[in-house]
Design an enzyme around this catalytic site. Structure first.
Site, mmCIF file in Angstrom:
data_model
loop_
_atom_site.group_PDB
_atom_site.id
_atom_site.type_symbol
_atom_site.label_atom_id
_atom_site.label_comp_id
_atom_site.label_asym_id
_atom_site.label_seq_id
_atom_site.Cartn_x
_atom_site.Cartn_y
_atom_site.Cartn_z
ATOM 1 N N ASP A 151 0.818 -1.217 0.000
ATOM 2 C CA ASP A 151 0.000 0.000 0.000
ATOM 3 C C ASP A 151 0.847 1.259 0.000
ATOM 4 O O ASP A 151 0.380 2.321 -0.401
ATOM 5 C CB ASP A 151 -0.926 -0.012 1.223
ATOM 6 C CG ASP A 151 -1.942 1.107 1.198
ATOM 7 O OD1 ASP A 151 -2.633 1.266 0.187
ATOM 8 O OD2 ASP A 151 -2.042 1.840 2.200
ATOM 9 N N SER A 172 -7.170 5.574 -0.493
ATOM 10 C CA SER A 172 -7.508 4.321 -1.155
ATOM 11 C C SER A 172 -9.004 4.046 -1.026
ATOM 12 O O SER A 172 -9.610 4.267 0.023
ATOM 13 C CB SER A 172 -6.721 3.175 -0.532
ATOM 14 O OG SER A 172 -7.156 1.936 -1.032
ATOM 15 N N GLN A 222 -5.274 -1.565 -6.953
ATOM 16 C CA GLN A 222 -5.877 -0.605 -6.028
ATOM 17 C C GLN A 222 -6.520 0.534 -6.808
ATOM 18 O O GLN A 222 -5.992 0.986 -7.835
ATOM 19 C CB GLN A 222 -4.810 -0.036 -5.086
ATOM 20 C CG GLN A 222 -5.354 0.873 -3.998
ATOM 21 C CD GLN A 222 -4.257 1.389 -3.081
ATOM 22 O OE1 GLN A 222 -3.675 2.445 -3.316
ATOM 23 N NE2 GLN A 222 -3.954 0.627 -2.023
#
Length: 237
Positions: A151, A172, A222
């Site tokens: 991430d 996100s 993502q």
């Protein structure tokens, strides 16, 4: 794994697990993280019993210099800060990054020039690993650490194409991961990131985590939201 609202680190989290499906080879669990009576995070996890198959293939790992030949992110920042002609706004930005306590070692293969305003290809290659020693423990621990590593700086890949904009908000919306082969999250892995699309205040990024021996260990995807400051020629009404 979609994110609903920001969590509160001072408040305990209640995890509600639903047995969505339990099969002979595959099982699915749905998890909801709750704070103040509201979901802050939802996750769907799929598990498979180990099974062999003759149907196998993978992409080829990019050919890049080994991590031992590259500078860490901290060393690159320090190099920039030693420039006597560095503008004050850049110094503040770099010192802010330097002050972050990130438990990840990062070595960019082709560090982007943060002072250039020309759009760059929305792709980056990073050697990454968890700081410290995790060891030969349960593979689920390494998967959790890899989720954290994947991430970091991932969504920023989409912004390489748009350096002229000041990002005032970025978060996100969802994060998906597929685990293909065993790995050690405290060993160097090559993180190959690219952004095939951005628009409508959203951006999509895709990533692959490669073991040093060329085995594709993890694939990630993502989607995130971007809010930018309006440029002078844009109406603020």
């Amino acid at each position: 794994c979609p994110f609903s609202v920001p969590g509160d680190p001072k408040v305990p989290v209640l995890y509600k697990v639903e047995r969505t499906r339990t099969g002979k080879s595959f099982s699915v669990r749905s998890v909801k993280a709750i704070q103040h009576g509201k979901p802050i995070f939802t996750c769907q996890a799929s598990f498979q019993l180990s099974q062999g198959s003759p149907v196998q293939h993978q992409f080829t790992m990019p050919s890049v210099p080994p991590p031992e030949e590259l500078l860490t992110q901290e060393e690159l920042i320090q190099k920039f800060l030693q420039n006597p002609n560095l503008a004050e706004k850049y110094k503040k930005h770099l010192n802010k990054i330097q002050a972050e306590d990130v438990p990840i070692d990062i070595k960019p293969v082709n560090p982007p020039d943060i002072f250039r305003l020309e759009p760059q290809e929305p792709k980056q290659l990073l050697w990454v690993r968890a700081r410290g020693y995790i060891g030969e423990t349960d593979m689920k621990v390494h998967c959790c650490v890899a989720a954290y590593i994947s991430d970091y700086a991932f969504l920023g890949t989409a912004l390489l194409r748009h350096p002229q904009y000041h990002i005032k908000f970025m978060a996100s919306l969802d994060h998906s991961m597929w685990f293909h082969a065993p790995f050690r999250a405290d060993h160097w892995m090559l993180y190959e990131c690219e952004s095939p699309w951005a628009g409508g205040c959203r951006g999509l990024v895709q990533g692959r985590l490669w073991r040093r021996d060329g085995v594709l260990a993890v694939t990630c995807a993502q989607e995130g939201v971007f809010r930018v400051e309006p440029t002078p020629n844009q109406s603020k009404l």
